[in-house]
Design an enzyme around this catalytic site. Structure first.
Site: not given
Length: 486
Positions: A18-19
């Site tokens: 995920s970011t």
């Protein structure tokens, strides 16, 4: 687990980031891919690799495009192994992870996490999986306890958290009677209890009248039976009664049920609802006896041996007459009971039924009231037992450190309240209105007698079955008539 024919299937490399994770932990997709491909080369699987990469997706949900694509390949039998660098690449939620692994095993797919040396194709990997499963089961039990508490609290507040039953509508999670449908519910209870119609006949009549069930569907035997047995119509909340975790729904032990009386708006009074349940639980009469053109066919019993009495014929060719004869005497010769003229027996029966009104206040009604009290007391005992069992489970949870003392005290107060309410109900049951029951019985007897005198026998018998359970011949002019009411 033995994985067969793995040479014809691919090794799936699954990578996810995920970011937030990449910014916080420095986890990169390139690094994951390189480590997994190196592992495959070392194991000699380099030519069989298929890559699945979810970029910018959180592990809190399994709703990810490449994970869905991977599942499709697995269901088609094209994957032999699924590889990740760490378990949390697949999911951070243990329950989701175990659900995915269980799906892998159903399709003979091994799951490998290289950081934890986790491989479901090895004994140590399967042992680790069993430990994780035990932890997940513990977590499921905790979730179940919380759900039960929430449902009980919602029920006490009169809230309904599922789809509204037929006859009701949901307004702000509160059941409200929907009168157009409630009218049909009352009609169905009357057709079954007072007019003697069965599930099929009720469904057919409603469909012929153009009265649809919920979602504009036609009525069926099953939908009629479910409606007639649903305690919501007498104002009772019942939850956690059915186990839907398996393909075949099963009824749970009643100690696990949540049952709260008088917390919902009732469409049917309790007495009517209970009488319907009692009628359903009685032995049914054979179809041939139901259509017999003889008034007491199927309900007349021999007072000597208890066997049914069937119709026969006696007398000379020119002066034949109907007789009721014990079946055990006729078919086996094991009973010495005599035969009785059918016209005489039916005349005794009509006289006895008419005279019942005179004995209602002195003998019959008090007896029926006492039976009603006994039945209601039994249901109260079940509610108290269920409350005590819930409190016992809470004590065990508190001892294990799973809940706070406040939760335990709330459960104790709940148990004490249920016990007190049932004790109060016992006192109220002593005040049952005998005159009200007497009036209902007198009206019912008159309706049945009118039907016998005015309608064809086959039609009159349908109404008779709603009042009389059985008739026993004790001797000349002597019958015992057993009513169905309680």
């Amino acid at each position: 687990m033995n994985v067969e024919n793995t040479t014809s299937r691919f090794v799936a490399i699954y990578c996810r980031v995920s970011t937030d994770e990449q910014a916080r932990e420095g986890v990169s997709l390139d690094e994951q891919q390189e480590r997994l491909k190196a592992y495959c080369r070392a194991m000699g699987w380099a030519d069989e690799v298929m890559l699945f990469v979810d970029d910018g997706y959180s592990a809190k949900s399994t709703d990810r495009p490449q994970l869905k694509r991977l599942m499709t390949y697995i269901e088609n039998g094209e994957i032999s192994k699924v590889m990740v660098t760490k378990l949390d690449r697949m999911s951070r939620r243990l329950l989701d992870l175990l659900t995915l692994i269980d799906m892998f095993q159903q399709h003979q797919v091994a799951f490998i996490s290289i950081s934890e040396s986790f491989d479901t194709n090895t004994p140590s990997g399967r042992l680790t999986l069993q430990v994780l499963g035990a932890v997940a089961e513990f977590e499921r039990e905790r979730i179940r306890e919380r759900v039960l508490d929430n449902m009980f609290h919602a029920a006490n507040q009169g809230k309904w958290l599922t789809q509204s039953p037929y006859g009701y509508r949901l307004e702000d999670k509160v059941l409200v009677i929907h009168e157009p449908e409630a009218k049909t519910v009352r009609q169905m209870y009357d057709l079954y209890l007072n007019q003697g119609l069965g599930f099929f006949a009720i469904a057919r009549q409603l469909n012929e009248e153009g009265i649809p069930s919920r979602h504009n569907k036609e009525w069926s035997i099953r939908s009629v039976k479910l409606l007639l047995t649903n305690p919501v119509y007498k104002g009772t909340f019942v939850w956690n009664r059915v186990d839907s975790s398996m393909k075949k729904r099963t009824i749970k032990d009643d100690k696990d049920w949540i049952v709260i009386d008088d917390c919902l708006p009732a469409i049917i009074d309790k007495n009517t609802w209970e009488r319907v349940q009692n009628k359903m639980n009685r032995p049914s009469i054979a179809p041939r006896a139901q259509t017999s053109p003889h008034l007491l066919g199927g309900i007349l019993k021999c007072g000597n041996c208890g066997s049914g009495m069937s119709i026969g014929w006696s007398g000379s060719r020119d002066r034949r007459y109907r007789v009721y004869r014990c079946s055990a005497n006729k078919n086996k010769g094991t009973c010495t009971s005599k035969q009785y003229k059918a016209d005489e027996v039916e005349s005794w029966f009509l006289e006895g039924l008419a005279s019942l009104s005179d004995s209602l206040s002195h003998e019959l009604v008090p007896h029926l009231v006492e039976k009603a009290r006994s039945s209601q007391s039994s249901r109260g005992d079940q509610q108290i037992t269920a409350a005590k069992n819930r409190y016992k489970r809470k004590v065990e949870a508190y001892t294990a450190g799973l809940i706070e003392l406040q939760d335990l005290n709330e459960e104790k107060q709940r148990m004490e309240r249920i016990i007190q309410e049932n004790q109060q109900s016992d006192e109220q049951r002593e005040k049952v209105q005998v005159e009200e029951l007497k009036g209902m019985l007198e009206s019912k007897i008159k309706t049945v007698l009118d039907a016998i005198y005015m309608l064809p026998v086959e039609e009159a018998k349908v109404l008779l079955r709603t009042l009389v359970s059985k008739v026993t011949v004790l001797g000349e002019g002597e019958l015992d008539i057993e009513l169905l009411f309680i």
